[in-house]
Design a protein around this motif. Structure first.
Motif, PDB file in Angstrom:
ATOM      1  N   GLY A 133      -3.349  66.916  16.689  1.00  0.00           N
ATOM      2  CA  GLY A 133      -3.018  65.493  16.653  1.00  0.00           C
ATOM      3  C   GLY A 133      -4.198  64.596  16.339  1.00  0.00           C
ATOM      4  N   ILE A 134      -5.307  65.184  15.938  1.00  0.00           N
ATOM      5  CA  ILE A 134      -6.525  64.405  15.686  1.00  0.00           C
ATOM      6  C   ILE A 134      -6.309  63.390  14.581  1.00  0.00           C
ATOM      7  CG2 ILE A 134      -8.881  64.572  14.759  1.00  0.00           C
ATOM      8  CD1 ILE A 134      -9.110  67.246  16.320  1.00  0.00           C
ATOM      9  N   MET A 135      -5.777  63.832  13.446  1.00  0.00           N
ATOM     10  CA  MET A 135      -5.681  62.911  12.310  1.00  0.00           C
ATOM     11  C   MET A 135      -4.646  61.815  12.553  1.00  0.00           C
ATOM     12  SD  MET A 135      -7.410  62.194   9.775  1.00  0.00           S
ATOM     13  CE  MET A 135      -8.377  63.676   9.581  1.00  0.00           C
ATOM     14  N   THR A 136      -3.564  62.138  13.208  1.00  0.00           N
ATOM     15  CA  THR A 136      -2.565  61.106  13.498  1.00  0.00           C
ATOM     16  C   THR A 136      -3.171  60.026  14.388  1.00  0.00           C
ATOM     17  OG1 THR A 136      -0.784  62.731  13.291  1.00  0.00           O
ATOM     18  CG2 THR A 136      -0.270  60.681  14.452  1.00  0.00           C
ATOM     19  N   ARG A 137      -3.909  60.424  15.419  1.00  0.00           N
ATOM     20  CA  ARG A 137      -4.538  59.453  16.321  1.00  0.00           C
ATOM     21  C   ARG A 137      -5.606  58.632  15.601  1.00  0.00           C
ATOM     22  NH1 ARG A 137      -6.435  62.956  21.223  1.00  0.00           N
ATOM     23  NH2 ARG A 137      -6.304  64.660  19.730  1.00  0.00           N
ATOM     24  N   CYS A 138      -6.379  59.285  14.746  1.00  0.00           N
ATOM     25  CA  CYS A 138      -7.424  58.551  14.012  1.00  0.00           C
ATOM     26  C   CYS A 138      -6.812  57.574  13.015  1.00  0.00           C
ATOM     27  CB  CYS A 138      -8.365  59.525  13.311  1.00  0.00           C
ATOM     28  SG  CYS A 138      -9.429  60.445  14.452  1.00  0.00           S
ATOM     29  N   CYS A 139      -5.768  58.001  12.328  1.00  0.00           N
ATOM     30  CA  CYS A 139      -5.092  57.089  11.392  1.00  0.00           C
ATOM     31  C   CYS A 139      -4.506  55.894  12.133  1.00  0.00           C
ATOM     32  CB  CYS A 139      -3.995  57.821  10.618  1.00  0.00           C
ATOM     33  SG  CYS A 139      -4.587  58.853   9.283  1.00  0.00           S
ATOM     34  N   GLN A 140      -3.927  56.125  13.302  1.00  0.00           N
ATOM     35  CA  GLN A 140      -3.370  55.009  14.076  1.00  0.00           C
ATOM     36  C   GLN A 140      -4.470  54.018  14.454  1.00  0.00           C
ATOM     37  OE1 GLN A 140       0.107  54.436  14.761  1.00  0.00           O
ATOM     38  NE2 GLN A 140      -0.977  52.492  14.913  1.00  0.00           N
ATOM     39  N   ALA A 141      -5.643  54.538  14.818  1.00  0.00           N
ATOM     40  CA  ALA A 141      -6.769  53.644  15.134  1.00  0.00           C
ATOM     41  C   ALA A 141      -7.182  52.842  13.906  1.00  0.00           C
ATOM     42  CB  ALA A 141      -7.951  54.455  15.666  1.00  0.00           C
ATOM     43  N   GLU A 150     -10.943  61.796  23.786  1.00  0.00           N
ATOM     44  CA  GLU A 150     -11.450  62.919  22.994  1.00  0.00           C
ATOM     45  C   GLU A 150     -12.068  62.516  21.663  1.00  0.00           C
ATOM     46  OE1 GLU A 150      -8.579  66.593  24.202  1.00  0.00           O
ATOM     47  OE2 GLU A 150      -7.791  65.234  22.678  1.00  0.00           O
ATOM     48  N   LEU A 151     -11.652  61.378  21.133  1.00  0.00           N
ATOM     49  CA  LEU A 151     -11.984  61.027  19.750  1.00  0.00           C
ATOM     50  C   LEU A 151     -12.760  59.727  19.629  1.00  0.00           C
ATOM     51  CD1 LEU A 151      -8.547  61.883  18.149  1.00  0.00           C
ATOM     52  CD2 LEU A 151     -10.709  63.000  17.614  1.00  0.00           C
ATOM     53  N   GLY A 206     -17.248  65.022  20.919  1.00  0.00           N
ATOM     54  CA  GLY A 206     -18.656  64.955  20.563  1.00  0.00           C
ATOM     55  C   GLY A 206     -19.065  65.787  19.362  1.00  0.00           C
ATOM     56  N   ILE A 207     -18.122  66.464  18.716  1.00  0.00           N
ATOM     57  CA  ILE A 207     -18.419  67.321  17.568  1.00  0.00           C
ATOM     58  C   ILE A 207     -17.841  66.694  16.302  1.00  0.00           C
ATOM     59  CG2 ILE A 207     -18.017  69.603  16.541  1.00  0.00           C
ATOM     60  CD1 ILE A 207     -17.617  70.625  19.455  1.00  0.00           C
ATOM     61  N   LEU A 208     -18.634  66.643  15.238  1.00  0.00           N
ATOM     62  CA  LEU A 208     -18.147  66.142  13.950  1.00  0.00           C
ATOM     63  C   LEU A 208     -17.122  67.121  13.400  1.00  0.00           C
ATOM     64  CD1 LEU A 208     -18.450  64.045  11.625  1.00  0.00           C
ATOM     65  CD2 LEU A 208     -20.124  65.611  10.642  1.00  0.00           C
ATOM     66  N   VAL A 209     -15.900  66.635  13.133  1.00  0.00           N
ATOM     67  CA  VAL A 209     -14.824  67.518  12.673  1.00  0.00           C
ATOM     68  C   VAL A 209     -14.160  67.044  11.379  1.00  0.00           C
ATOM     69  CG1 VAL A 209     -14.327  68.404  14.984  1.00  0.00           C
ATOM     70  CG2 VAL A 209     -13.056  66.406  14.133  1.00  0.00           C
ATOM     71  N   MET A 236     -24.638  50.134  14.759  1.00  0.00           N
ATOM     72  CA  MET A 236     -23.747  51.063  14.113  1.00  0.00           C
ATOM     73  C   MET A 236     -22.341  50.896  14.689  1.00  0.00           C
ATOM     74  SD  MET A 236     -23.894  55.246  14.059  1.00  0.00           S
ATOM     75  CE  MET A 236     -24.441  55.301  15.732  1.00  0.00           C
ATOM     76  N   PHE A 237     -21.358  50.846  13.804  1.00  0.00           N
ATOM     77  CA  PHE A 237     -19.956  50.719  14.206  1.00  0.00           C
ATOM     78  C   PHE A 237     -19.484  52.038  14.801  1.00  0.00           C
ATOM     79  CE2 PHE A 237     -15.576  51.749  13.122  1.00  0.00           C
ATOM     80  CZ  PHE A 237     -14.875  50.692  13.675  1.00  0.00           C
ATOM     81  N   ALA A 238     -18.858  51.959  15.944  1.00  0.00           N
ATOM     82  CA  ALA A 238     -18.193  53.107  16.554  1.00  0.00           C
ATOM     83  C   ALA A 238     -16.933  52.594  17.229  1.00  0.00           C
ATOM     84  CB  ALA A 238     -19.095  53.808  17.551  1.00  0.00           C
ATOM     85  N   LYS A 239     -15.864  53.350  17.107  1.00  0.00           N
ATOM     86  CA  LYS A 239     -14.582  52.976  17.696  1.00  0.00           C
ATOM     87  C   LYS A 239     -14.053  54.153  18.497  1.00  0.00           C
ATOM     88  CE  LYS A 239     -10.419  51.079  18.098  1.00  0.00           C
ATOM     89  NZ  LYS A 239     -10.160  50.246  19.222  1.00  0.00           N
ATOM     90  N   LYS A 240     -13.950  53.964  19.799  1.00  0.00           N
ATOM     91  CA  LYS A 240     -13.376  55.000  20.655  1.00  0.00           C
ATOM     92  C   LYS A 240     -11.863  54.997  20.430  1.00  0.00           C
ATOM     93  CE  LYS A 240     -13.025  56.487  25.388  1.00  0.00           C
ATOM     94  NZ  LYS A 240     -13.934  57.250  26.201  1.00  0.00           N
ATOM     95  N   VAL A 241     -11.338  56.138  20.044  1.00  0.00           N
ATOM     96  CA  VAL A 241      -9.905  56.266  19.804  1.00  0.00           C
ATOM     97  C   VAL A 241      -9.192  56.582  21.116  1.00  0.00           C
ATOM     98  CG1 VAL A 241      -8.132  57.599  18.574  1.00  0.00           C
ATOM     99  CG2 VAL A 241     -10.277  57.004  17.419  1.00  0.00           C
TER     100      VAL A 241
END
Length: 177
Positions: A107-115, A9-10, A75-78, A1-6
């Protein structure tokens, strides 16, 4: 399974069937909010609806058409983030996302989009990342602007969401040369 540590926290995790019930719970808690901007939000309600979503997402991933990831914060699906479309012939991807309203402003979405942008440019070898946001969804548009994306234009009458016709602001980011 693909997982990417951002970051610490993410983490982005390729969707899988075990997430279906968690998705159903989050969407139920956020249905009114999500229904303002997401055409699908009023219609997906059960764990089976989300199992079908996951199955279709994994099929499209296997066929190189998209990549849909769960966003896990501490660790929580958000929420969810995806390459809604991967267009190798155009060397372009389009990112789409949504986030549990309780976790906005961190800042969750900005960090995830950058990843996701880093994955697009460095692994998929595309030249352009695009995000379309409802013109009046200023939170989403702010994400695009924090990422340094350029507003390329507004497409009027782009989609119907909860009985409203929405215009889309289209943002683009090109791979640095």
């Amino acid at each position: 399974m693909f997982a990417k540590k951002v970051d610490d926290e993410l983490e982005l995790v390729l969707v899988h069937p075990a997430l279906a019930m968690k998705y159903a719970t989050i969407v139920e808690a956020n249905r009114d909010y999500l229904s303002q901007w997401m055409a699908w939000a009023p219609h997906v309600k059960t764990e089976d609806d989300f199992k079908a979503f996951v199955k279709n997402s994994l099929l499209d991933y296997a066929n190189g058409k998209s990549m849909v990831c769960a966003i896990e914060y501490k660790g929580i699906l958000v929420g969810n983030i995806a390459f809604n479309t991967i267009k190798p012939e155009l060397k372009m991807v389009e990112i789409g996302y949504w986030l549990d309203a309780r976790y906005q402003g961190c800042g969750i979405m900005t960090r995830c989009c950058q990843a996701m942008i880093n994955i697009a440019f460095n692994h998929l070898k595309v030249e352009k990342v695009q995000i379309s946001a409802a013109k009046d969804n200023y939170s989403s548009r702010d994400v695009c602007e924090r990422l340094g994306m350029t507003l390329e234009g507004v497409i009027t009458n782009k989609e119907v969401v909860s009985g409203r016709i929405l215009d889309h602001a289209v943002y683009g980011l090109y791979k640095p040369q």
